[in-house]
Design a protein around this motif. Structure first.
Motif, short mmCIF file in Angstrom:
data_model
loop_
_atom_site.label_atom_id
_atom_site.label_comp_id
_atom_site.label_asym_id
_atom_site.label_seq_id
_atom_site.Cartn_x
_atom_site.Cartn_y
_atom_site.Cartn_z
N ASP A 172 0.87 -1.17 0.00
CA ASP A 172 0.00 0.00 0.00
C ASP A 172 0.91 1.22 0.00
O ASP A 172 1.99 1.20 0.63
N TYR A 184 1.14 5.84 -0.46
CA TYR A 184 0.56 7.18 -0.66
C TYR A 184 1.70 8.17 -0.69
O TYR A 184 2.57 8.18 0.19
N SER A 189 -1.22 7.17 -5.21
CA SER A 189 -1.59 6.26 -4.12
C SER A 189 -1.95 4.92 -4.76
O SER A 189 -2.36 4.88 -5.93
N THR A 235 -2.93 0.37 -3.95
CA THR A 235 -2.93 -0.92 -3.27
C THR A 235 -2.67 -1.96 -4.35
O THR A 235 -3.44 -2.07 -5.31
N HIS A 294 -9.35 6.38 -3.51
CA HIS A 294 -8.24 5.67 -2.86
C HIS A 294 -7.29 6.64 -2.18
O HIS A 294 -6.85 6.41 -1.05
N ALA A 332 -6.25 6.66 1.72
CA ALA A 332 -4.85 6.49 2.10
C ALA A 332 -4.36 7.65 2.96
O ALA A 332 -3.58 7.45 3.90
#
Length: 282
Positions: free
Chosen positions: A130, A132, A138, A140, A159, A163
């Motif tokens: 993950d 950011y 950002s 996943t 997202h 994040a």
């Protein structure tokens, strides 16, 4: 075409398709890892080699609960590093199944974070990250066995907002980022309750902390933009958890074990993350 010949031909097509898909998956997961490393290195560059040192006078004008927190969280004279490298182990709870997890992380509140993890065992084993990076990206991205994508979301407004909320929640691992000199705004909302806002991080709600009499964090919550709900609709909803242990590293006393989940404080809460820090480096 004879049946045997047809079956043989189909078999080769399936085999070649599988090999091609695996090769493509390996290439794409390797590209993901390279992109992740770029952001990791950029966040490492946010570390200050010689930051100012902590003086309790820095928080003399803050509410009592903030002064209590900093008296516990930062020893006088501690260099005020606002970025941290972490290693952790624990578990991810997915659909009621608890999977072993190991991860490392770089966290630089206000700038971003990268969390790289391996989870599961045997046939169920996945890895990825993950991340950011404020104003940039950002994501996943997780892969089963390194070749089959199980989650690949990147660069959407929803997202990024989710994040960013995670980033500000995790400031409890970087107490210097909670100082007013770093832009945090404290409000005492009860005898042991505080609200902390981050005006410079757009699109996030305040975090709420519950402290014990010594000033250690017991619980942390926020309203996070998320679709982790039965309707799969993005909305603001409770997110948070409780701490299970604390320890001191390089002058900072921080939560070192915790559990976190969506819809914290509601009947629908179920933790999806339990972890204990095994290494902390400011």
């Amino acid at each position: 075409m004879a049946l045997a010949t047809l079956l043989k031909t189909v078999g080769w097509v399936v085999l070649i398709a599988g090999m091609t898909g695996s090769a493509m998956g390996l290439w794409t997961s390797a590209r993901d890892a390279r992109n992740t490393q770029v952001v990791w290195d950029a966040l490492l560059d946010q570390r200050e080699p010689r930051p100012a040192s902590y003086d309790p006078d820095m928080v003399a004008d803050l509410p009592e609960i903030a002064q209590r927190y900093f008296a516990s969280a930062i020893a006088p004279g501690t260099p005020l590093h606002r970025a941290v490298r972490l290693e952790m182990e624990g578990s991810l709870i997915l659909n009621g199944r608890e999977l072993p997890m190991q991860a490392d992380q770089i966290l630089a509140p206000g700038h971003g974070f990268v969390w790289r993890a391996h989870a599961g065992s045997g046939l169920i084993h996945f890895s990825g990250s993950d991340g950011y990076w404020h104003g940039q990206t950002s994501w996943t991205r997780f892969w089963l066995w390194g070749v089959l994508p199980v989650a690949r979301i990147a660069d959407t407004e929803d997202h990024a907002r989710a994040a960013a909320a995670r980033m500000v929640m995790e400031t409890v691992w970087t107490p210097a980022a909670l100082l007013p000199q770093s832009g945090a705004v404290w409000t005492q909302t009860g005898a042991d309750h505080a609200e902390v806002r981050f005006p410079e991080v757009h699109g996030v709600e305040p975090i709420h902390l519950i402290l014990d009499p010594a000033g250690r964090v017991l619980e942390m919550t926020t309203q996070r933009w998320s679709d982790a709900n039965p309707n799969r609709i993005h909305r603001l909803q409770p997110f948070g958890g409780r701490t299970l242990d604390h320890a001191t590293h390089q002058g900072f006393t921080i939560p070192t074990a915790m559990e976190i989940g969506n819809l914290y404080g509601t009947p629908a809460y179920a933790p999806f993350f339990r972890a204990r820090l095994t290494r902390v480096e400011y």
